[in-house]
Design a protein around this motif. Structure first.
Motif, PDB file in Angstrom:
ATOM      1  N   GLU A 105       0.828  -1.214   0.000  1.00 39.31           N
ATOM      2  CA  GLU A 105       0.000   0.000   0.000  1.00 39.31           C
ATOM      3  C   GLU A 105       0.858   1.257   0.000  1.00 39.31           C
ATOM      4  O   GLU A 105       0.580   2.209  -0.732  1.00 39.31           O
ATOM      5  N   ASN A 151       1.245   4.104  -2.902  1.00 37.20           N
ATOM      6  CA  ASN A 151       0.953   5.530  -2.669  1.00 37.20           C
ATOM      7  C   ASN A 151       2.100   6.406  -3.160  1.00 37.20           C
ATOM      8  O   ASN A 151       1.873   7.464  -3.748  1.00 37.20           O
ATOM      9  N   LYS A 160      -7.941  10.282  -5.450  1.00 36.95           N
ATOM     10  CA  LYS A 160      -7.752   9.639  -6.746  1.00 36.95           C
ATOM     11  C   LYS A 160      -9.014   9.434  -7.565  1.00 36.95           C
ATOM     12  O   LYS A 160      -8.935   9.305  -8.780  1.00 36.95           O
TER      13      LYS A 160
HETATM   14 MG    MG Z   1      -3.247   3.947  -1.440  1.00 35.95          MG
END
Ligand code: MG
Ligand code: ADP
Length: 627
Positions: free
Chosen positions: A31, A35, A81
């Motif tokens: 994760e 990012n 996003k």
């Molecule tokens: Mg993320």
């Protein structure tokens, strides 16, 4: 009636979500690196301690966050996003659920420092169990650094569920590899407990693969390329002769996301046609691009399956792309793996209509039985070296065990023993109606070496065909296993140190297994990522050291082996490398010795890797050839 339904407090909701998103340290790694990639980083550093259980730190030079965004980023469903459901179909980012940071902050101690482009001062936030414990200004270079400590500190069940550091590190390295392969243009660093495992410069795909998997990959790669309306395919496949027995580097990406797909894997394997041996896996790095509306990206954060609108057509395109690439690079003629023309004869025989060989067994006959140990010399399967294994199954085995006088240090190896036997039984898939082969009488039999690697031996009922390499391998394996149990195997000191290049992750595994490797007769030191061997097992000829090391490294890096399996695999690798090349003409004495020694083994019918060593042909069959 009173109302009983309540909204869950945020921290509990986050913890529940975390259960789904964050299963192990590797999930945090995935994760957070994603990012950083989404933030446009050109360089990403990952530093882990104790397999990520103590700390995971990710530093990027991406766009950073404002003070408000830094706080917001830890809220559930906080994402920059997507703004509408339709965005899901044109997604260019890795993340979009806005759950990762909230989940991580719910189950760990998190510290984030982030600075936006052009700003002198940024924000530092500390958060644990979903509660912000501190927020203050900070200064650092543009980008974000997040460190995650004491993962699962408040979910002990999860923490206890974590596997050994070794296994968890492997998961992390695997996530790292996947992202590093998706973004060769981004530079990466990976360190574990202060040791740099990878330092990857921004590169093209070929260089990235070589940087990750080792210099020797360079000449193993064949590029693939195809473009149709449905799909564009690029990437590399590995030449068939480098296929491996264990799964290793099988990577599919679609629209720059890693995915797993056994159907497409099958397409690739069948594209290799019969160029790879059964049960071997080709390595590949295959990148598909499809119109995003034809792809259903699984929105589950930890799932790696995706759905293609026209999977069938892509299957065929993929298969023919592989075929074409292999054909174009004209690889087929140079194939020599497992190439044993001398063994073709018996393969043909296997393909001919199967007739049950007539094997006459004299269960009381045992040429090794001396009068002094006449009683009870059939294997009882316990205690004796290599004993108890399931190949002969019943107590009526005609073979005997010549190693009775030498017993392994049982206390030390008892558990290991059991496991080894189980593994061997499983791997070799011994047919249930085991055939006992008639053992040739020592002196009165004719033996003949055919095509160097086959031995034809006359037995009462006809002829016994023996695969010499496999027989040698079995004998040596048994010997080595016994020696290994009793004491370290003797090493031969090398006059000139032997150098072997190794990947950083492999170095880690090598050191993790150093006790076993030393017991096997290896001794070494390091020059960066070069293994400098000063001693190798005494029976291993120097020219086969590389073959042996290749096999050992593959075993220790790609398989989660327990101690018993590991020793089996190590000795298997060593015995294969030490015997596979000795196709010379044997004297009569040597032939006799080979057969005698082979029949002393409990497992004389199968090589340690489970291949058939012998088969009989009855007199009747022999005459049938002439009828
Ligand atoms: Mg993320
Ligand atoms: P998602 O990635 O699904 O949007 P996350 O919880 O992983 O959700 O992150 C939340 C938001 O925090 C992201 O949408 C992004 O705006 C911001 N963010 C997270 N990590 C970084 C980073 N390393 N650099 C810049 N912004 C980041």
């Amino acid at each position: 009636m009173s109302e009983v339904i309540r909204l869950l407090p945020d921290n509990i909701a986050n913890q529940i979500a975390a259960g789904e998103v964050i299963q192990r340290p590797a999930s945090v790694v995935k994760e957070l690196i994603e990012n950083a990639v989404d933030a446009g980083a050109t360089k990403i550093e990952l530093h882990i301690k104790d397999a990520g259980k103590t700390s995971i730190q990710i530093i990027d030079d991406g766009k950073g966050m404002s003070e408000t965004d830094a706080r917001m980023s830890f809220e559930r469903h906080a994402t920059s996003k997507i703004t509408a459901a339709a965005d899901l179909f044109t997604l260019k980012t890795k993340g979009f659920r806005g759950e990762a940071l909230a989940s991580i902050a719910a189950i760990a101690h998190v510290e984030m420092e982030t600075v936006e482009e052009g700003e002198q001062v940024g924000t530092k936030i500390e958060i644990a169990g979903s509660k912000i414990t501190s927020q203050e200004p900070c200064s650092r270079a543009k980008g974000t650094s997040i460190s995650v400590k004491n993962l699962f500190f408040n979910v002990p069940a999860r923490r206890n569920f974590l596997k050994s550091d070794n296994v968890e590190t492997k998961h992390i390295v695997e996530e790292f590899n996947r992202i590093a392969l998706t973004h060769p243009e981004v530079g990466f660093v990976l360190s574990h407990n202060g040791n740099i495992i990878h330092s990857l410069d921004s590169a093209g795909l070929r260089k990235r693969i070589v940087d990750l998997f080792g210099r020797n990959f360079n000449n193993k790669l064949v590029p693939i390329e195809e473009e149709t309306d449905l799909v564009k395919i690029t990437g590399f496949i590995v030449k068939p002769e480098f296929s491996k027995k264990t799964r290793g580097e099988q990577y599919f990406f679609v629209n720059n996301r890693f995915f797993k797909d056994s159907y497409f894997h099958h397409a690739v394997v069948s594209g290799y046609d019969n160029l790879i041996a059964p049960k071997h896996f080709p390595s590949y790095f295959i990148y598909l691009e499809v119109p995003s509306e034809t792809l259903d990206v699984n929105v589950h954060p930890t799932k790696t399956e995706v759905k293609f609108e026209d999977g069938r057509s892509i299957y065929s395109i993929l298969r023919s792309t592989i075929k074409l690439a292999l054909g174009k690079y004209n690889i087929a003629p140079s194939l020599d793996f497992e190439h044993e023309p001398q063994f073709d004869l018996s393969i043909e025989q296997q393909n001919s209509p199967i007739r049950q060989p007539e094997v006459k067994v004299d269960p009381t006959f045992n040429p090794f039985k001396t009068s002094s140990d006449a009683a009870g010399s059939t294997s009882s399967g316990t205690g004796s070296f290599g004993g108890g294994s399931g190949f002969s199954g019943s107590g009526s085995s005609v073979s005997s065990n010549s190693f009775k006088s030498l017993r392994p240090n049982k206390e030390e190896w008892e558990d290991f023993y059991k496991i080894t036997e189980e593994v061997e039984q499983e791997e070799t898939e011994v047919p249930s109606n085991e055939i006992q082969y008639e053992e040739p009488l020592k002196s009165s039999t004719h033996k003949m070496q055919l095509h160097r690697n086959l031995l034809l031996v006359q037995v009462k009922s006809g002829a016994l065909l023996v695969h010499i390499n496999r027989a040698n391998e079995r004998i040596l394996y048994d010997d080595l296993m016994e020696q290994f149990m009793l004491s370290p195997i003797a090493g031969q000191q090398l006059m000139f140190p032997y150098e072997y290049n190794i990947q950083a992750t492999q170095k880690l595994e090598w050191e993790n297994n150093s006790t076993h490797l030393k017991r096997l007769g290896f001794d070494w030191n390091w020059q960066n990522n070069t293994l400098v061997l000063s001693s190798v097992p005494s029976m291993l000829e120097v020219e086969y050291v590389t073959q042996c090391l290749d096999a050992i490294i593959e075993k220790i890096t790609h398989q989660d082996l327990d101690k018993g399996e590991l020793v089996h695999e190590l000795i298997l690798s060593l015995s294969a490398a030490a015997t596979n090349h000795k196709n010379r003409t044997l004297s009569e004495e040597e032939m006799n010795y080979l057969v005698d020694r082979l029949f002393q083994s409990e497992q004389h019918q199968y090589s340690p890797s489970g291949k058939k060593i012998m088969n009989t042909i009855s007199i009747e069959e022999l005459y049938n050839y002439l009828s």
